[in-house]
Write a protein that holds these residues in place. Structure first.
Motif, PDB file in Angstrom:
ATOM      1  N   GLY A  34     -31.245 -61.758  33.493  1.00 45.15           N
ATOM      2  CA  GLY A  34     -31.988 -60.633  34.021  1.00 45.15           C
ATOM      3  C   GLY A  34     -32.031 -60.648  35.535  1.00 45.15           C
ATOM      4  N   SER A  35     -32.374 -59.507  36.102  1.00 40.91           N
ATOM      5  CA  SER A  35     -32.512 -59.360  37.547  1.00 40.91           C
ATOM      6  C   SER A  35     -33.954 -59.036  37.871  1.00 40.91           C
ATOM      7  CB  SER A  35     -31.593 -58.244  38.057  1.00 40.91           C
ATOM      8  OG  SER A  35     -30.237 -58.609  37.897  1.00 40.91           O
ATOM      9  N   PRO A  36     -34.444 -59.550  38.987  1.00 49.28           N
ATOM     10  CA  PRO A  36     -35.855 -59.349  39.326  1.00 49.28           C
ATOM     11  C   PRO A  36     -36.134 -57.951  39.852  1.00 49.28           C
ATOM     12  CG  PRO A  36     -34.750 -60.533  41.091  1.00 49.28           C
ATOM     13  CD  PRO A  36     -33.739 -60.360  39.993  1.00 49.28           C
ATOM     14  N   THR A  37     -37.403 -57.579  39.779  1.00 44.92           N
ATOM     15  CA  THR A  37     -37.859 -56.327  40.381  1.00 44.92           C
ATOM     16  C   THR A  37     -38.151 -56.529  41.858  1.00 44.92           C
ATOM     17  OG1 THR A  37     -39.039 -56.029  38.287  1.00 44.92           O
ATOM     18  CG2 THR A  37     -39.435 -54.406  40.002  1.00 44.92           C
TER      19      THR A  37
ATOM     20  N   TRP B 171     -38.877 -64.792  42.710  1.00 42.48           N
ATOM     21  CA  TRP B 171     -38.360 -63.637  41.975  1.00 42.48           C
ATOM     22  C   TRP B 171     -39.409 -63.159  40.989  1.00 42.48           C
ATOM     23  CZ3 TRP B 171     -32.535 -64.254  40.271  1.00 42.48           C
ATOM     24  CH2 TRP B 171     -31.746 -64.496  41.408  1.00 42.48           C
ATOM     25  N   ALA B 172     -39.893 -61.935  41.176  1.00 43.45           N
ATOM     26  CA  ALA B 172     -40.894 -61.360  40.266  1.00 43.45           C
ATOM     27  C   ALA B 172     -40.212 -60.428  39.268  1.00 43.45           C
ATOM     28  CB  ALA B 172     -41.945 -60.601  41.062  1.00 43.45           C
ATOM     29  N   PHE B 173     -40.481 -60.670  37.989  1.00 42.90           N
ATOM     30  CA  PHE B 173     -39.958 -59.825  36.917  1.00 42.90           C
ATOM     31  C   PHE B 173     -41.132 -58.989  36.392  1.00 42.90           C
ATOM     32  CE2 PHE B 173     -36.962 -63.192  37.366  1.00 42.90           C
ATOM     33  CZ  PHE B 173     -35.728 -62.647  37.050  1.00 42.90           C
ATOM     34  N   CYS B 174     -41.225 -57.766  36.891  1.00 43.71           N
ATOM     35  CA  CYS B 174     -42.390 -56.917  36.623  1.00 43.71           C
ATOM     36  C   CYS B 174     -42.103 -55.931  35.496  1.00 43.71           C
ATOM     37  CB  CYS B 174     -42.768 -56.146  37.886  1.00 43.71           C
ATOM     38  SG  CYS B 174     -43.057 -57.195  39.327  1.00 43.71           S
TER      39      CYS B 174
ATOM     40  N   ILE C 211     -37.773 -69.325  42.298  1.00 45.46           N
ATOM     41  CA  ILE C 211     -38.949 -69.514  41.442  1.00 45.46           C
ATOM     42  C   ILE C 211     -39.177 -68.201  40.706  1.00 45.46           C
ATOM     43  CG2 ILE C 211     -41.425 -69.934  41.363  1.00 45.46           C
ATOM     44  CD1 ILE C 211     -39.372 -71.247  44.266  1.00 45.46           C
ATOM     45  N   PRO C 212     -38.728 -68.097  39.444  1.00 50.92           N
ATOM     46  CA  PRO C 212     -38.954 -66.863  38.686  1.00 50.92           C
ATOM     47  C   PRO C 212     -40.369 -66.822  38.126  1.00 50.92           C
ATOM     48  CG  PRO C 212     -37.512 -68.363  37.462  1.00 50.92           C
ATOM     49  CD  PRO C 212     -37.937 -69.070  38.698  1.00 50.92           C
ATOM     50  N   PHE C 213     -40.991 -65.664  38.153  1.00 51.07           N
ATOM     51  CA  PHE C 213     -42.335 -65.523  37.593  1.00 51.07           C
ATOM     52  C   PHE C 213     -42.528 -64.071  37.143  1.00 51.07           C
ATOM     53  CE2 PHE C 213     -42.795 -64.335  41.996  1.00 51.07           C
ATOM     54  CZ  PHE C 213     -43.772 -63.351  42.022  1.00 51.07           C
ATOM     55  N   GLY C 214     -43.629 -63.833  36.485  1.00 50.33           N
ATOM     56  CA  GLY C 214     -43.910 -62.487  36.007  1.00 50.33           C
ATOM     57  C   GLY C 214     -43.700 -62.356  34.509  1.00 50.33           C
ATOM     58  N   PRO C 215     -44.306 -61.341  33.902  1.00 50.63           N
ATOM     59  CA  PRO C 215     -44.297 -61.204  32.439  1.00 50.63           C
ATOM     60  C   PRO C 215     -42.948 -60.878  31.825  1.00 50.63           C
ATOM     61  CG  PRO C 215     -45.308 -59.283  33.474  1.00 50.63           C
ATOM     62  CD  PRO C 215     -45.086 -60.277  34.559  1.00 50.63           C
TER      63      PRO C 215
ATOM     64  N   CYS D 180     -46.155 -55.170  41.355  1.00 51.26           N
ATOM     65  CA  CYS D 180     -45.222 -55.436  42.466  1.00 51.26           C
ATOM     66  C   CYS D 180     -45.968 -55.421  43.799  1.00 51.26           C
ATOM     67  CB  CYS D 180     -44.113 -54.387  42.498  1.00 51.26           C
ATOM     68  SG  CYS D 180     -43.038 -54.378  41.058  1.00 51.26           S
ATOM     69  N   PHE D 181     -46.834 -54.454  43.971  1.00 56.72           N
ATOM     70  CA  PHE D 181     -47.586 -54.352  45.223  1.00 56.72           C
ATOM     71  C   PHE D 181     -48.624 -55.473  45.322  1.00 56.72           C
ATOM     72  CE2 PHE D 181     -46.359 -49.922  44.105  1.00 56.72           C
ATOM     73  CZ  PHE D 181     -45.403 -49.748  45.103  1.00 56.72           C
ATOM     74  N   GLU D 182     -49.204 -55.862  44.185  1.00 55.00           N
ATOM     75  CA  GLU D 182     -50.140 -56.985  44.194  1.00 55.00           C
ATOM     76  C   GLU D 182     -49.448 -58.259  44.662  1.00 55.00           C
ATOM     77  OE1 GLU D 182     -51.744 -57.298  40.298  1.00 55.00           O
ATOM     78  OE2 GLU D 182     -52.597 -55.269  40.300  1.00 55.00           O
ATOM     79  N   TYR D 183     -48.237 -58.512  44.163  1.00 53.75           N
ATOM     80  CA  TYR D 183     -47.489 -59.706  44.561  1.00 53.75           C
ATOM     81  C   TYR D 183     -47.153 -59.657  46.054  1.00 53.75           C
ATOM     82  CZ  TYR D 183     -46.735 -60.345  39.507  1.00 53.75           C
ATOM     83  OH  TYR D 183     -46.899 -60.517  38.163  1.00 53.75           O
ATOM     84  N   LEU D 184     -46.767 -58.483  46.538  1.00 52.77           N
ATOM     85  CA  LEU D 184     -46.415 -58.351  47.956  1.00 52.77           C
ATOM     86  C   LEU D 184     -47.635 -58.598  48.849  1.00 52.77           C
ATOM     87  CD1 LEU D 184     -44.028 -55.270  47.808  1.00 52.77           C
ATOM     88  CD2 LEU D 184     -43.427 -57.521  48.689  1.00 52.77           C
TER      89      LEU D 184
END
Length: 384
Positions: free
Chosen positions: A304-307, A318-321, A218-222, A335-339
């Motif tokens: 792309g690769s996730p952060t 997968w978060a793309f930050c 599940i890819p997400f993030g801006p 990144c820390f908010e998602y974690l």
């Protein structure tokens, strides 16, 4: 493929009867040979026939379908869900003496599988996941995917859905009602009091996953690949949410967060169980080296690769930050908010990254430019 569906439906129904002990188990090998013959004939006569499509129809692996086509003995494993065209699916139900007890139908296809709780990988084909618009659960406990149907508008798809339901023994009144809505979970097809109906869609807020290897991503993030095409601005006259169901409606909680809430449940399907883990990639090259890379073909080729990757069972978020907005730091605050949202303790990790952005740390890196930098941080959560 419809001719293939018609030929194998009766054989699959006979096989189900054999498995339930209604005849001599030795007859299973005879049925398997007949199914294999149908597969081989279809491959010979149809230019665009594929083992992948036929395996999906049978609800088995491609390897098992190939062995059947070669006339070899097999140990039948129901790794998937039988998928048959509309009225062919009905004949499959009738021929094995079963009946439809539950029907889930949706204009937004992913609603069916997510509501049923089935493993989305059951519906994999050609590197993607393709859910059906209608699922039936039989009184035997089996799930059946009904293809070439749709619901919620006045067209051919809902007409075929109504015909299939009636042919399978569902009353005409119930079939008309089910096909009229964008979503219907008829928990008991004989009792409308148990139904959940909606003209708005999608009903399930969890984002439909993408298949990467054997994982559901599940890819997400801006900064995720293809974002600027998938999130085109709404039309000026579009309402969101749209009670009429003409347009899709968004959910208040983002799809990836709804996956976190789902994964936090005590009772989970096998494919979603396991220890929750996370990897924070401070260098995206190492993410690609470890196979965390996704491609999007949507008017252009983007990859792309996730952060950040959060994993539990077969699900990976997968978060793309964005890049850090503080000089010297290696991770963006998001990144820390998602974690934290996923239940991880990020206190020490955040403090360490803040120190990296201090003037003294930046001065040391200026004096010693070859000073090694961490490339990845890993975290372990609780067992689910």
């Amino acid at each position: 493929m419809r001719r293939f569906h018609q030929k194998v439906a009766g054989l699959l129904a006979a096989r189900r009867l054999e498995e339930r002990g209604y005849a001599d188990p030795a007859d299973l090998s005879t049925i398997d040979r007949k199914i294999g013959k149908v597969i081989a004939e279809e491959l010979d006569s149809e230019r665009f026939a594929s083992i992948a499509d036929m395996a999906r129809c049978l609800g088995v692996t491609e390897e098992l379908a190939e062995r059947l086509a070669e006339g070899r003995s097999v140990t039948w494993e129901h790794t998937g869900v039988v998928q048959l065209d509309n009225e062919v699916a009905a004949s499959y139900v009738i021929e094995q003496g079963a009946r439809v007890v539950r029907s889930i139908s949706a204009f937004g296809e992913s609603d069916t599988v997510l509501r049923a709780g089935l493993d989305p990988r059951v519906f994999s084909a050609y590197g993607g996941l393709y859910p059906p618009n209608m699922l039936w659960q039989l009184d035997t406990g089996e799930w059946l995917a009904v293809s070439t149907t749709n619901v919620g508008y006045g067209g051919e798809g809902p007409h075929l859905a109504r015909r299939a339901l009636v042919a399978a023994g569902v009353s005409k009144e119930a079939a008309d009602e089910i096909a009229a809505y964008r979503f219907c979970d008829a928990v008991d097809v004989t009792d409308p009091e148990t139904w959940e109906l909606s003209r708005m869609w999608p009903v399930e807020g969890r984002t439909w996953p993408q298949l990467v290897g054997d994982s559901m991503v599940i890819p997400f993030g801006p900064r995720r690949p293809g974002k600027r095409w998938r999130e085109a601005p709404q039309l000026a006259h579009q309402r969101d949410p749209d009670p009429s169901g003409f347009y899709p409606s968004s959910h208040a909680t983002p799809g990836w967060e709804q996956w976190v809430d789902f994964l936090d449940q005590d009772e989970l399907p096998v494919w979603a169980r396991g220890r929750r883990r996370a990897w924070l990639f401070l260098d995206r090259e190492i993410a690609a080296e470890r196979g965390f890379e996704i491609e999007v073909f949507n008017n252009f080729h983007d990859r792309g690769s996730p952060t950040l990757v959060i994993e539990q069972g077969a699900i990976q978020l997968w978060a793309f930050c964005p890049s850090p907005d503080v000089p010297g730091r290696l991770a963006h605050d998001s990144c820390f908010e998602y974690l934290r949202r996923a239940g991880f303790d990020t206190g020490e990790l955040e403090r360490t990254d803040v120190r990296r952005g201090s003037r003294w740390a930046r001065f040391l890196r200026f004096i010693f430019p070859n000073m090694p930098q961490p490339r990845m941080e890993s975290l372990a959560g609780r067992q689910h």
